[in-house]
Write a protein that holds these residues in place. Structure first.
Motif, mmCIF file in Angstrom:
data_model
loop_
_atom_site.group_PDB
_atom_site.id
_atom_site.type_symbol
_atom_site.label_atom_id
_atom_site.label_comp_id
_atom_site.label_asym_id
_atom_site.label_seq_id
_atom_site.Cartn_x
_atom_site.Cartn_y
_atom_site.Cartn_z
ATOM 1 N N ASP A 59 0.853 0.061 3.559
ATOM 2 C CA ASP A 59 1.228 -0.860 4.624
ATOM 3 C C ASP A 59 2.165 -0.213 5.636
ATOM 4 O O ASP A 59 2.689 -0.872 6.520
ATOM 5 N N LEU A 61 5.020 0.911 5.090
ATOM 6 C CA LEU A 61 6.425 0.735 4.731
ATOM 7 C C LEU A 61 6.689 1.163 3.295
ATOM 8 O O LEU A 61 7.555 1.977 3.020
ATOM 9 N N GLY A 62 5.910 0.599 2.374
ATOM 10 C CA GLY A 62 6.196 0.826 0.954
ATOM 11 C C GLY A 62 5.475 2.042 0.403
ATOM 12 O O GLY A 62 5.215 3.015 1.110
ATOM 13 N N GLU A 63 5.131 1.967 -0.869
ATOM 14 C CA GLU A 63 4.446 3.059 -1.531
ATOM 15 C C GLU A 63 2.973 3.068 -1.156
ATOM 16 O O GLU A 63 2.350 2.021 -1.040
ATOM 17 N N PHE A 275 -1.139 -4.142 9.070
ATOM 18 C CA PHE A 275 -0.326 -3.386 8.126
ATOM 19 C C PHE A 275 -1.201 -2.487 7.274
ATOM 20 O O PHE A 275 -0.823 -2.119 6.185
ATOM 21 N N THR B 84 12.838 1.522 9.391
ATOM 22 C CA THR B 84 12.793 2.676 8.499
ATOM 23 C C THR B 84 13.550 3.853 9.077
ATOM 24 O O THR B 84 14.230 4.571 8.353
ATOM 25 N N PRO B 101 6.647 -8.395 4.234
ATOM 26 C CA PRO B 101 6.447 -6.941 4.174
ATOM 27 C C PRO B 101 7.762 -6.176 4.141
ATOM 28 O O PRO B 101 7.876 -5.162 3.447
ATOM 29 N N TYR B 102 8.753 -6.660 4.880
ATOM 30 C CA TYR B 102 10.027 -5.933 4.962
ATOM 31 C C TYR B 102 10.880 -6.181 3.726
ATOM 32 O O TYR B 102 11.628 -5.303 3.306
ATOM 33 N N ALA B 105 9.344 -4.057 1.004
ATOM 34 C CA ALA B 105 9.616 -2.630 1.184
ATOM 35 C C ALA B 105 11.098 -2.321 1.052
ATOM 36 O O ALA B 105 11.504 -1.180 1.228
ATOM 37 N N LEU B 107 13.562 -3.317 2.980
ATOM 38 C CA LEU B 107 14.174 -2.974 4.264
ATOM 39 C C LEU B 107 15.144 -4.038 4.767
ATOM 40 O O LEU B 107 15.896 -3.809 5.695
#
Lengths: 310, 422
Positions: A59, A61-63, A275, B84, B101-102, B105, B107
């Motif tokens: 996405d 952002l993450g893994e 995403f 990020t 999503p944030y 993650a 964030l």
């Protein structure tokens, strides 16, 4: 005097280091280095990176999760992908109309009349203004209620046609907007090309009785071949890069019917709701492969030309 | 000179205010830099944001506040980069799933500690749910606004219509509008999200808030019969010719002239539509508001009331100052001020704040506080995950143009549901 200097130089060349000895071979590379480095880092490397990312679910952002070719599998089962691909083909074919249109305007403007420079610059104008502005102007022009087009059609009791809101016309409407500046670009290429046409050949042809269409086809156009080639290259690239007009005129709508691959990629990976970096990268890879066909063809034909020229 | 005077005066004033006010614990000496990224780029919100920074700066003279205002649309794509790479100390965003999503993650900073403060937890109880994911709170709201039907009062009066109270009168009103040669509703679906407003209301009125929440959470199939019932209701309106023609060509702003010139009688929209409609010449005698009427009498009324928020990025440098700023934003006085008619013209999130006298704000506040027993939803694209929202809104737009494609559309949504919610 001269002799001593020469021997001095020779002596010092031999005495200096490895660099001096190989200067001639190395210098071009030194000059090329910044360009090569940037090209490698910003063009070549991202190509491989895209290939790599397209194998992941990520996405942004993450893994990232490795999923093999799943993104491609999904792509080939995605209606939106085929719609985008179809629109890309329509763009490729119809955008080429800019070449003959540019040629005819160039022929038309290639005369000596008072103020011809002004006319030429007016015809070139659409290429100078930003694509965004072109898009906005055409959006207003097409507006189904207040737009000039439908006011005009209304005079004849026709319409209204909702060009940008109807999935049947939307792509053609955007291509038409794109053709406006692209035609101007081709026109300029041909205008410079026409300057280089050999007057003696024209005279000779005229003595042989060539006129009008025959003159154009057998005498003028062959001499314009370099201009045609460049016009072809920039038009194909322009068609595949079509993004700004779509973004500004319809944002891919209605319901995704005006998307092309580049816009679809942007939408799934980078837009407000996007995403899916992996899926976007997979689309980018497909687009890259399509472009690669053309790039290979261009390089090959340029290579052929080079060989022929020698 | 001016600024020194102003600053010292302000410092005095601020210490006076702070000493006696709700912020008593917030005025521990703050210093260093406070970097704020904001999406409040429209003229009025921008002035509000700048005003807040100025007042907060006056309260904390040692703090160097750096405000960056980013275009609201561009912000939506930039946020993931700056969170990020180069995080500010405070950032704007939206409530509910839009944060997901944030949050996932890592964030956004968990600010549950702020919410433990009774000052916040009691006064902001109504929005706590929207700020909660995984049982923790990830930001604070600063404003929200109601959705509903904004209609041309003068046209309704001319046709002898009254505010509808149920689905039958809603449709009867619409039929009368259509018979008078007008359209009932203007809508601009070019950007797709306005169609989601219709879906939200039709679905919440047909199946209720809980069902709607389950659907946006991915727990219910899109091909479910109850979803079909929602679309059947929608289709009734479409077949009546309730919506303006060619709406796919217009953004919501571009769809407003149709209600201003009277060729459409109403619009389903958030309260932010009032300002441009007033600018267009519709004063309070011509423009009025009513709640979306009940369709299924068995379900409780529920409303859309999107909440805009402030968050602290997890990698922020000055989190103490950021927390103090968030507290300042939600304080009752500040809420009253920034949401009044001269500023945002929306509803304050703090229960101790007062709502502006504006007719629409009063009606909206009344509706949300006493006539929305079913619950308050954020909005489709904030309640559903981003990808699902995108696919679904595209489907809604297609449905509004080609209602016959419904089965194909729902099949597509169901496929997306299977992929997105795992």
């Amino acid at each position: 005097m001269a002799e001593t200097t020469l021997s001095d130089v020779r002596a010092s060349t031999a005495g200096r280091g490895w660099f001096r000895r190989n200067e001639i071979a190395i210098t071009p590379w030194l000059f090329l280095a910044p360009g090569v480095l940037f090209f490698a880092f910003y063009v070549i490397f991202p190509i491989f990176q895209s290939f790599n990312i397209s194998l992941y679910q990520w996405d942004g952002l993450g893994e990232a999760e490795y999923i093999g070719l799943e993104n491609y599998g999904e792509l080939f089962d995605d209606d939106a992908f085929y719609i985008s691909l179809r629109n890309n083909l329509i763009w490729l074919v119809l955008y080429l109309l800019a070449i003959p249109a540019g040629l005819f305007i160039a022929l038309f403007l290639n005369q000596t009349v008072t103020g011809i420079r002004l006319y030429k610059s007016l015809f070139f104008f659409p290429f100078v203004i930003s694509q965004i502005v072109v898009g906005l102007v055409f959006t207003w022009f097409y507006d189904p209620t207040f737009g000039l087009l439908n006011q005009f059609l209304g005079v004849f009791g026709l319409g209204p046609v909702n060009i940008l809101g109807d999935e049947r016309y939307v792509t053609y409407g955007i291509i038409l907007a794109g053709l406006w500046p692209q035609t101007a670009y081709c026109m300029i290429l041909y205008l410079t090309g026409l300057n280089a046409v050999d007057p003696e050949q024209i005279e000779a042809a005229r003595l042989d009785g060539a006129k009008g269409r025959k003159m154009l086809w057998y005498i003028i156009i062959p001499q314009l071949k370099p201009a045609t080639f460049i016009a072809f290259v920039v038009t194909i690239i322009g068609a595949l890069r079509s993004f700004d007009l779509i973004s500004i005129m319809t944002a891919g709508g209605p319901f995704g019917e005006s998307r092309v691959l580049s816009f679809y990629m942007f939408e799934v990976a980078l837009s407000e709701y996007g995403f899916r970096m992996g899926y976007g990268a997979a689309i980018a890879v497909i687009l890259f492969l399509i472009m690669l066909c053309f790039i290979a063809y261009f390089l090959w034909s340029m290579y052929q030309e080079d060989k022929g020229g020698r | 000179m001016h600024s020194i005077l102003k600053a010292s005066f302000a410092a005095l004033a601020a210490s006076a205010i702070v000493a006696g006010s709700a912020l008593a614990d917030g005025h521990a000496k703050l210093s260093g830099d406070l970097k704020i990224f904001s999406d409040m780029s429209n003229p009025a919100p921008r002035a509000v944001m700048e005003g807040m920074v100025e007042r907060f700066g006056e309260m904390h003279p040692d703090l160097n506040i750096e405000l960056t205002v980013i275009d609201r649309e561009a912000y939506k794509t930039q946020i993931r980069n700056f969170l990020t790479a180069n995080p500010p100390d405070v950032a704007n965003w939206y409530a509910a799933n839009r944060m997901l999503p944030y949050v996932e993650a890592g964030l956004f900073e968990d600010i549950s500690d702020l919410w433990e403060d009774p000052e916040i937890s009691e006064n902001l109880a109504s929005t706590k749910g929207a700020m909660t994911l995984d049982g923790k709170q990830w930001g604070v709201p600063y404003t929200y606004y109601q959705w509903g039907v904004y209609y041309r009062k003068d046209i309704y009066e001319e046709l002898g219509l009254e505010e509808p109270t149920d689905w039958a009168s809603f449709k009867a009103n619409c039929q009368a509008m259509v018979d008078s040669g007008r359209k009932c509703f203007t809508i601009g679906s070019k950007n797709q999200w306005p169609t989601a407003g219709w879906f939200d209301y039709l679905n919440m009125r047909t199946n209720g808030y809980d069902f709607h929440a389950q659907l946006t959470n991915g727990e219910i199939e899109w091909t479910d019969e109850r979803v079909l019932a929602t679309f059947a209701n929608w289709r009734e309106l479409i077949d009546m010719g309730a919506f303006i023609d060619n709406h796919t060509a217009y953004s919501w702003q571009e769809s407003l002239p149709f209600i201003v010139d009277g060729s459409a009688g109403a619009i389903l929209k958030g309260n932010f539509a009032v300002a441009p409609l007033r600018d267009g010449g519709l004063d309070d005698d011509k423009l009025d508001f009513h709640q979306f009427p009940a369709i299924n009498a068995d379900v409780e009324l529920a409303e859309d009331a999107p909440t805009d928020t402030f968050h602290i990025p997890a990698n922020a440098a000055n989190k103490d100052a950021a927390r103090a700023f968030l507290k300042f934003v939600v304080s009752a006085d500040n809420q009253t001020l920034i949401n009044n008619g001269d500023n945002l013209g929306q509803l304050p999130v703090n229960a101790s704040s007062s709502v502006d006298d504006d007719k629409f704000l009063q009606e909206g506040f009344e509706m949300l506080s006493s006539n929305s027993p079913g619950g308050v939803a954020q909005f489709f694209d904030r309640d559903a995950p981003a990808e699902m929202a995108k696919v679904a809104m595209e489907g809604f737009q297609e449905f509004m143009v080609k209602p016959d494609n419904l089965d194909r559309i729902l099949g597509r949504l169901e496929k997306a549901r299977g992929r997105i919610y795992k």
